[in-house]
Design a protein around this motif. Sequence first.
Motif, PDB file in Angstrom:
ATOM      1  N   VAL A  18       0.830  -1.197   0.000  1.00 49.94           N
ATOM      2  CA  VAL A  18       0.000   0.000   0.000  1.00 49.94           C
ATOM      3  C   VAL A  18       0.874   1.260   0.000  1.00 49.94           C
ATOM      4  CG1 VAL A  18      -1.710   1.277   1.342  1.00 49.94           C
ATOM      5  CG2 VAL A  18      -1.875  -1.203   1.138  1.00 49.94           C
ATOM      6  N   ALA A  19       1.880   1.288   0.891  1.00 51.22           N
ATOM      7  CA  ALA A  19       2.675   2.507   1.077  1.00 51.22           C
ATOM      8  C   ALA A  19       3.594   2.777  -0.113  1.00 51.22           C
ATOM      9  CB  ALA A  19       3.490   2.408   2.357  1.00 51.22           C
ATOM     10  N   VAL A  20       4.226   1.728  -0.681  1.00 46.65           N
ATOM     11  CA  VAL A  20       5.145   1.946  -1.807  1.00 46.65           C
ATOM     12  C   VAL A  20       4.370   2.411  -3.037  1.00 46.65           C
ATOM     13  CG1 VAL A  20       6.797   0.835  -3.356  1.00 46.65           C
ATOM     14  CG2 VAL A  20       6.856   0.341  -0.926  1.00 46.65           C
ATOM     15  N   ALA A  21       3.216   1.810  -3.275  1.00 47.94           N
ATOM     16  CA  ALA A  21       2.387   2.260  -4.398  1.00 47.94           C
ATOM     17  C   ALA A  21       1.974   3.714  -4.179  1.00 47.94           C
ATOM     18  CB  ALA A  21       1.161   1.368  -4.542  1.00 47.94           C
ATOM     19  N   GLY A  22       1.632   4.066  -2.943  1.00 38.93           N
ATOM     20  CA  GLY A  22       1.278   5.452  -2.620  1.00 38.93           C
ATOM     21  C   GLY A  22       2.454   6.394  -2.845  1.00 38.93           C
ATOM     22  N   GLY A  23       3.658   5.930  -2.474  1.00 36.42           N
ATOM     23  CA  GLY A  23       4.866   6.738  -2.681  1.00 36.42           C
ATOM     24  C   GLY A  23       5.126   6.971  -4.154  1.00 36.42           C
ATOM     25  N   ALA A  24       4.920   5.925  -4.973  1.00 38.70           N
ATOM     26  CA  ALA A  24       5.108   6.073  -6.422  1.00 38.70           C
ATOM     27  C   ALA A  24       4.079   7.040  -6.983  1.00 38.70           C
ATOM     28  CB  ALA A  24       4.993   4.711  -7.105  1.00 38.70           C
ATOM     29  N   TYR A  25       2.869   6.972  -6.481  1.00 30.41           N
ATOM     30  CA  TYR A  25       1.780   7.855  -6.919  1.00 30.41           C
ATOM     31  C   TYR A  25       2.164   9.312  -6.651  1.00 30.41           C
ATOM     32  CZ  TYR A  25      -3.154   9.332  -7.374  1.00 30.41           C
ATOM     33  OH  TYR A  25      -4.327   9.922  -7.755  1.00 30.41           O
ATOM     34  N   THR A  26       2.747   9.577  -5.478  1.00 30.26           N
ATOM     35  CA  THR A  26       3.051  10.954  -5.076  1.00 30.26           C
ATOM     36  C   THR A  26       4.409  11.429  -5.584  1.00 30.26           C
ATOM     37  OG1 THR A  26       1.862  10.461  -3.051  1.00 30.26           O
ATOM     38  CG2 THR A  26       3.111  12.499  -3.082  1.00 30.26           C
ATOM     39  N   ASP A  27       5.442  10.572  -5.424  1.00 33.01           N
ATOM     40  CA  ASP A  27       6.820  11.030  -5.669  1.00 33.01           C
ATOM     41  C   ASP A  27       7.494  10.351  -6.849  1.00 33.01           C
ATOM     42  OD1 ASP A  27       6.819  12.782  -3.406  1.00 33.01           O
ATOM     43  OD2 ASP A  27       6.994  11.032  -2.131  1.00 33.01           O
ATOM     44  N   GLY A  28       6.861   9.375  -7.482  1.00 30.31           N
ATOM     45  CA  GLY A  28       7.456   8.737  -8.652  1.00 30.31           C
ATOM     46  C   GLY A  28       8.326   7.535  -8.319  1.00 30.31           C
ATOM     47  N   ILE A  29       9.125   7.117  -9.317  1.00 31.08           N
ATOM     48  CA  ILE A  29       9.856   5.853  -9.155  1.00 31.08           C
ATOM     49  C   ILE A  29      11.043   5.964  -8.208  1.00 31.08           C
ATOM     50  CG2 ILE A  29       9.196   4.937 -11.416  1.00 31.08           C
ATOM     51  CD1 ILE A  29      12.018   5.666 -12.375  1.00 31.08           C
ATOM     52  N   ALA A  30      11.340   7.159  -7.706  1.00 30.51           N
ATOM     53  CA  ALA A  30      12.443   7.292  -6.747  1.00 30.51           C
ATOM     54  C   ALA A  30      12.220   6.397  -5.533  1.00 30.51           C
ATOM     55  CB  ALA A  30      12.607   8.744  -6.314  1.00 30.51           C
ATOM     56  N   ILE A  31      10.960   6.066  -5.251  1.00 32.05           N
ATOM     57  CA  ILE A  31      10.663   5.192  -4.104  1.00 32.05           C
ATOM     58  C   ILE A  31      11.269   3.797  -4.315  1.00 32.05           C
ATOM     59  CG2 ILE A  31       8.435   4.366  -5.026  1.00 32.05           C
ATOM     60  CD1 ILE A  31       8.340   5.216  -1.507  1.00 32.05           C
ATOM     61  N   ALA A  32      11.493   3.423  -5.592  1.00 36.89           N
ATOM     62  CA  ALA A  32      12.059   2.096  -5.874  1.00 36.89           C
ATOM     63  C   ALA A  32      13.504   1.968  -5.398  1.00 36.89           C
ATOM     64  CB  ALA A  32      11.991   1.814  -7.377  1.00 36.89           C
ATOM     65  N   ASN A  33      14.148   3.100  -5.106  1.00 38.38           N
ATOM     66  CA  ASN A  33      15.515   3.041  -4.583  1.00 38.38           C
ATOM     67  C   ASN A  33      15.611   2.161  -3.339  1.00 38.38           C
ATOM     68  OD1 ASN A  33      17.354   4.757  -6.163  1.00 38.38           O
ATOM     69  ND2 ASN A  33      15.879   6.363  -5.703  1.00 38.38           N
ATOM     70  N   PHE A  34      14.532   2.104  -2.574  1.00 37.49           N
ATOM     71  CA  PHE A  34      14.582   1.329  -1.323  1.00 37.49           C
ATOM     72  C   PHE A  34      14.731  -0.167  -1.602  1.00 37.49           C
ATOM     73  CE2 PHE A  34      13.161   5.346   0.103  1.00 37.49           C
ATOM     74  CZ  PHE A  34      13.640   5.458   1.390  1.00 37.49           C
ATOM     75  N   ASP A  35      14.246  -0.640  -2.763  1.00 34.29           N
ATOM     76  CA  ASP A  35      14.407  -2.053  -3.103  1.00 34.29           C
ATOM     77  C   ASP A  35      15.571  -2.289  -4.050  1.00 34.29           C
ATOM     78  OD1 ASP A  35      12.306  -3.495  -1.697  1.00 34.29           O
ATOM     79  OD2 ASP A  35      10.941  -2.230  -2.848  1.00 34.29           O
ATOM     80  N   TRP A  36      16.180  -1.244  -4.598  1.00 32.97           N
ATOM     81  CA  TRP A  36      17.312  -1.409  -5.511  1.00 32.97           C
ATOM     82  C   TRP A  36      18.603  -0.951  -4.833  1.00 32.97           C
ATOM     83  CZ3 TRP A  36      14.057   0.811 -10.149  1.00 32.97           C
ATOM     84  CH2 TRP A  36      13.225  -0.201 -10.633  1.00 32.97           C
ATOM     85  N   MET A  37      18.804   0.353  -4.755  1.00 37.22           N
ATOM     86  CA  MET A  37      20.014   0.852  -4.088  1.00 37.22           C
ATOM     87  C   MET A  37      20.033   0.419  -2.617  1.00 37.22           C
ATOM     88  SD  MET A  37      22.724   2.847  -4.554  1.00 37.22           S
ATOM     89  CE  MET A  37      22.423   4.023  -5.869  1.00 37.22           C
TER      90      MET A  37
END
Lengths: 625, 98
Positions: free
Chosen positions: A79-98
């Motif tokens: 729920v939260a990561v999808a919400g983060g992508a909705y608001t701030d874009g794919i930068a939230i994916a850094n938490f699972d990549w970087m």
Amino acid sequence: MYESVLGFVQGAAEQVGGGLAGIDITIVIMYMVGVFILGTFFSKYVKSAGDFFVASRALPFWAIGMSIVVSDIGATDFVAVAGGAYTDGIAIANFDWMGSMPAMVFAAFVFVPYFWRAGVYTIPEFLGKRYNTAVRVIHGGIWGVFLLTMLALMLWVTGDQLSNTILGWNPYFVVWVMVIVTGIYTFSGGLSAVVMTDVVQLIIMFVGGIALLILSLWEVGGPAELQRKVLDLRPRVMVTLQAEKELPTGSITGVIEGAGFDVIRTKRVPIPGEDQSNKFLLRLDSVEIPATADENIARVREKARAVIASAMADAYGGEDKIKLNELVTYDGHFELLLPHDTDKPYPWTGIVFGLGIVLAIAYMSGNQAVVQRTLGARSEWDAKGGMLFGGFLKSFIPLMVAVPGLCALVLTPDLPDAERAVPHMIATLLPPGLRGLMFVALFAALMSSVDSTLNSAATIWTNDLYGRFMHLATGRNITEHHALIVGRVFTLIFIVLAGVLAPWVGRAEGLYVFIQTALSMFQGPTLAILLLGIMWPRATRWGGLAGLVCGVAFTTILNNVEGLFPSKDPFLFVAWWSFVFSLAVTIIVSLLTPREPDEKIRGLVWGQIMKDGEIQRVLGERISS
Amino acid sequence: MTDLLNSISAAINTIFGPPLRAFFHPIDTALAMHYIPGAMLIARVVALSFFIGTMIWVFVGLKREYVNLEAPSKHFYHDLRLWVIVSMLPHLVVYFYF
């Protein structure tokens, strides 16, 4: 027969007010029963504390890797990561990549072999041996309380936000079903049951996540269309006005247009339970956001915010009556690395240094749930391979979670709450059957996190708190059989306690924030003394104590001084600087105090464990015994 | 209780704010890199170096025997160094393009 079962299921769904079809409910029930049977099956292999806590050291790499991933990803992350992508874009994916792969490689080749060869069960246990018992008990106590609180919170978030908000189910009913199912199989099967149910839960989570990804992209028109449509979205601004009477929508629009901006759409935003008579969501046409060499996007966006605020204040009398809650633009939604002074919470410097170097390594090496799985490996190769395989699988998580969040932005750009993005997509896109599967995926994500947290909490409380207490009281270590009984009793107590406390913890927002903040204050300093304790024989007990205490104090100061960092939520910078500060303090104080005797640090320093043949032989005998 | 916490927070801000801001603001200004054209290219290079550096460390800094201790066989698919490459390549591609 089938019709009568289906009728029962539909009746049950109506009784709990469900929004799922009969086939969906059938899938959910089949999943619950299947996981319960699989989990309890492993109880026949549990004869000692070693079987219960580290699965008899028989886990293969693939089970470890899958278990690490699914334990890390909870329903709330969906729920939260999808919400983060909705608001701030794919930068939230850094938490699972970087924030995952480099740290997992580092953990695989530094920490995992270390723990494996030193025969250490928990991080507090290491800190106690390397520094002193007080550090062990304090650290174990903080983690023990944190894990218990997290259990209660996870249960409530799923019961309340997922089941009650979306389906209308009674949250207490869902919480106690979770408590009973996960509690019984974790109690009876220990780590083996936890890891093997995790394997099944990961497969279900991936099937559900990929189905959602494909359908979301299909609905939007493909990846290229997704990017084009998101970047074409107009900036939006949420405005709150404190006025005694309800203001007409047209009045707000007029003021904004008077300030030089074209308003495309105005929407009054309803939020249940709040007086939202004067809260508006406006989508703007021509907010000027050209980046120039000396004036970046964040600064220009801030200017636009100031112009709108000033115009609104002039129109409605005083800045205290108007609040611009957010001004969201979409120019950076497909940028993984954002400028250092971005107004979004993920600047690239914080991502690389704060997340990649400090928080990710602290999490992958200092989190009991992760460490415990690698200790249950059937060989050192499986332990290392499990970490690497987990990192590989984790790379796919943003695709299944963040991309549907971006698709939701295109399909429903005016959601009042970004965290409703995934639930909304499930409700509108998925057909009956797949919807049930997706809900099972969410339940699987939750249950895998609950069982792992439960097993880890029982391990810490048994080994680092109860075991130390009994040693101090009787002068003897507890036996294997004694530890098994105590571990099971703690498992039972914690899951029931979590169920009872769930509504209270879930509603006491301040308590959760306080505990999260307290834990985050320890991450940088703990990693500093952990790294130096393992890598540097010269680190002393006084150096470690000073590093921990001064590091936590420094974190407190950084969290309370305003305007130090450009980001609104500078936790990444705070983590990095507290780590650097603790590192410096530990080194300086260690050099000023007498070195530790060789016999105390024997077998605890990485270089000795990896290279000293005699120590390797002694440790090998200890582990095999 | 809340008042007490707010007072402590205000006191910390008053006492430590000026020296810490004097220390951190020049660093923030330097890292914002407004004076460098194409500054985000540096960010991309640093991020990619983080992944590439990790791969080089495993290949050059660690012995093959240590990395693959207790491996089921000596086949290439049991070489964990290869696993590191396979796991990290998708990340390199992603950070290169985004």
